[in-house]
Design a protein around this motif. Sequence first.
Motif, PDB file in Angstrom:
ATOM      1  N   ARG A  72       0.846  -1.204   0.000  1.00 44.18           N
ATOM      2  CA  ARG A  72       0.000   0.000   0.000  1.00 44.18           C
ATOM      3  C   ARG A  72       0.877   1.248   0.000  1.00 44.18           C
ATOM      4  N   GLN A 108       2.525 -16.289   0.257  1.00 41.14           N
ATOM      5  CA  GLN A 108       1.414 -15.460  -0.238  1.00 41.14           C
ATOM      6  C   GLN A 108       0.197 -16.323  -0.538  1.00 41.14           C
ATOM      7  N   GLN A 125     -11.663 -10.545   0.085  1.00 43.82           N
ATOM      8  CA  GLN A 125     -11.480  -9.236  -0.580  1.00 43.82           C
ATOM      9  C   GLN A 125     -12.797  -8.524  -0.874  1.00 43.82           C
ATOM     10  N   ASP A 139      -9.473 -10.725   4.767  1.00 41.36           N
ATOM     11  CA  ASP A 139      -9.093  -9.366   4.357  1.00 41.36           C
ATOM     12  C   ASP A 139     -10.220  -8.841   3.481  1.00 41.36           C
ATOM     13  N   ASN A 198      -5.755   1.178  -2.857  1.00 44.88           N
ATOM     14  CA  ASN A 198      -4.738   2.142  -3.331  1.00 44.88           C
ATOM     15  C   ASN A 198      -4.306   1.710  -4.721  1.00 44.88           C
TER      16      ASN A 198
HETATM   17  N1  SAM Z   1      -1.786 -13.258  -0.737  1.00 40.66           N
HETATM   18  C1  SAM Z   1      -2.823 -12.808   0.086  1.00 40.66           C
HETATM   19  C2  SAM Z   1      -4.181 -13.028  -0.588  1.00 40.66           C
HETATM   20  O1  SAM Z   1      -4.265 -13.437  -1.685  1.00 40.66           O
HETATM   21  O2  SAM Z   1      -5.158 -12.727   0.023  1.00 40.66           O
HETATM   22  C3  SAM Z   1      -2.737 -11.366   0.420  1.00 40.66           C
HETATM   23  C4  SAM Z   1      -1.444 -10.688   0.403  1.00 40.66           C
HETATM   24  S1  SAM Z   1      -1.537  -8.936   0.296  1.00 40.66           S
HETATM   25  C5  SAM Z   1       0.096  -8.596   0.466  1.00 40.66           C
HETATM   26  C6  SAM Z   1      -2.313  -8.499   1.829  1.00 40.66           C
HETATM   27  C7  SAM Z   1      -3.564  -7.716   1.667  1.00 40.66           C
HETATM   28  O3  SAM Z   1      -3.252  -6.417   1.227  1.00 40.66           O
HETATM   29  C8  SAM Z   1      -4.527  -8.231   0.608  1.00 40.66           C
HETATM   30  O4  SAM Z   1      -5.326  -9.264   1.104  1.00 40.66           O
HETATM   31  C9  SAM Z   1      -5.316  -7.021   0.208  1.00 40.66           C
HETATM   32  O5  SAM Z   1      -6.514  -6.920   0.933  1.00 40.66           O
HETATM   33  C10 SAM Z   1      -4.369  -5.879   0.583  1.00 40.66           C
HETATM   34  N2  SAM Z   1      -3.925  -5.179  -0.637  1.00 40.66           N
HETATM   35  C11 SAM Z   1      -3.240  -5.683  -1.674  1.00 40.66           C
HETATM   36  N3  SAM Z   1      -3.100  -4.761  -2.646  1.00 40.66           N
HETATM   37  C12 SAM Z   1      -3.721  -3.641  -2.212  1.00 40.66           C
HETATM   38  C13 SAM Z   1      -3.942  -2.358  -2.768  1.00 40.66           C
HETATM   39  N4  SAM Z   1      -3.534  -2.050  -3.996  1.00 40.66           N
HETATM   40  N5  SAM Z   1      -4.610  -1.445  -2.011  1.00 40.66           N
HETATM   41  C14 SAM Z   1      -5.036  -1.749  -0.776  1.00 40.66           C
HETATM   42  N6  SAM Z   1      -4.872  -2.955  -0.203  1.00 40.66           N
HETATM   43  C15 SAM Z   1      -4.229  -3.896  -0.913  1.00 40.66           C
END
Ligand code: SAM
Length: 434
Positions: free
Chosen positions: A38, A187, A261, A299, A333
């Motif tokens: 983020r 991940q 999500q 999440d 974001n």
């Molecule tokens: N690999 C995990 C999955 O598939 O759910 C998640 C890994 S990610 C690093 C952790 C969390 O960050 C995600 O579940 C998502 O909700 C959030 N995230 C990822 N990209 C984002 C973005 N562009 N803006 C806001 N939150 C984000």
Amino acid sequence: MNKAESEWLENELRQVGWSRAPGAEGADLVILNTCSVRQTAENRIWGRLGFYKREKTKRPFKLAVMGCMGERLKQELLKQAQHVDILVGNFRKKDFISAVSAEVRGGLDPDKPLLLTEGGEYVFGELHSVSGFKAYIPIMHGCNNFCSYCIVPYVRGREVSRNPDSIMAEISRLEKKGIREVTLLGQNVNSYCYNGDSREQDFHLNFSGLLERINYNLKERNSLVERLRFLTSHPKDLSDELIELMSGDTLLCRHIHLPVQHGSNKILKSMERGYTREEYLSLVQRIKNSITNVSLTTDILIGFPGEEEEDFKATLDLMEAVGFDNAFTYRYNPREGTKAFSMEDTVPSEVKQERLASVIELQSRTRKGLQRAKTGRVVKVLVEGTSKRNKRELLARMGSDEMVVFPGSGKQIGSFTRVELLSLKGNTFTGKEI
Ligand code: SAM
Ligand code: SF4
């Protein structure tokens, strides 16, 4: 992942002659291990870089920027943060150790930054020790999924699975250091796939197979590591085999972090998550039917391009239908380089904020209800320390990842016991030892 890798780094640096400074102020080497998921995480690093620029006018020290920002923003960092001495991506951390080990003997060029951002391949560290009784152990690196909003596959590369023998060896080493609970990290741990070496031809190990191996090994030798967890599960890859394994008598905590999500099929499709709302709900049903007292966390990503009121309502509705024990909630974001970056950001900032507030409010209500229903249960806990409020009370963690305080003696810290949950103070249970 960053926490685990920072701890690995600390261990490695100790071996080449460095020791941890009490604070950044007096340090000879400052390392910023960065995250790019983020914008807020990156903003914090830009703020720190400003602080260290001022510090450098007062005293000499070396400044290193490491991790995903090193991958994503090489050119920008080189231009905007010329006081950075070493820039390291995700694939040459071992070279960084060698470089600063030379620095102990004065090996770095004082006039130009050292760039460790090109080439290399990810190397799994061998010891990710954690203070206290819990350890995070990476079993995979990278991601193949390319969800349209996410930067991870671009900065961490494609999936690599770690050799199971190396994972088991690390667990044994950590056990000797007092670790009692292990969290396996990736991940998308469900796509773990290790293809054997020449010793065992045609050897393929999937995630359930890995867990079975670890569980069998720990149980057979009466290991002091009595708890296993894993993070993160992708709903499209979580197998019935894993559900069956978790429903039996294993050391696996009955807790699954299963990021959904979003609750709208339109948005899930545009996020390229690879499942529908119905498939997610059906998976949750199979999990709940098989794993008694399972705890589910998630999440939630609010404000994705194209999210209309009815899509948002579908998310609230899905959250109500599942009843998550906990949810990590984020505002979307845009991340440069991802597919969603070119989509028009249609949700105004105040609407994102309102929606986020509603999600948080719903989650806090759901959590309270679920927690109230847990009072009266007897649960196994790992005692992590004494309560900050009352030194005669112990603070312990349940298999569901929730906290409980109960009267007890400091001698119990680091051991497992059983506690009856009596009531709630905020999100923490109060209990009595059985
Ligand atoms: N690999 C995990 C999955 O598939 O759910 C998640 C890994 S990610 C690093 C952790 C969390 O960050 C995600 O579940 C998502 O909700 C959030 N995230 C990822 N990209 C984002 C973005 N562009 N803006 C806001 N939150 C984000
Ligand atoms: Fe990002 Fe999707 Fe990979 Fe998770 S599965 S790290 S959200 S691309």
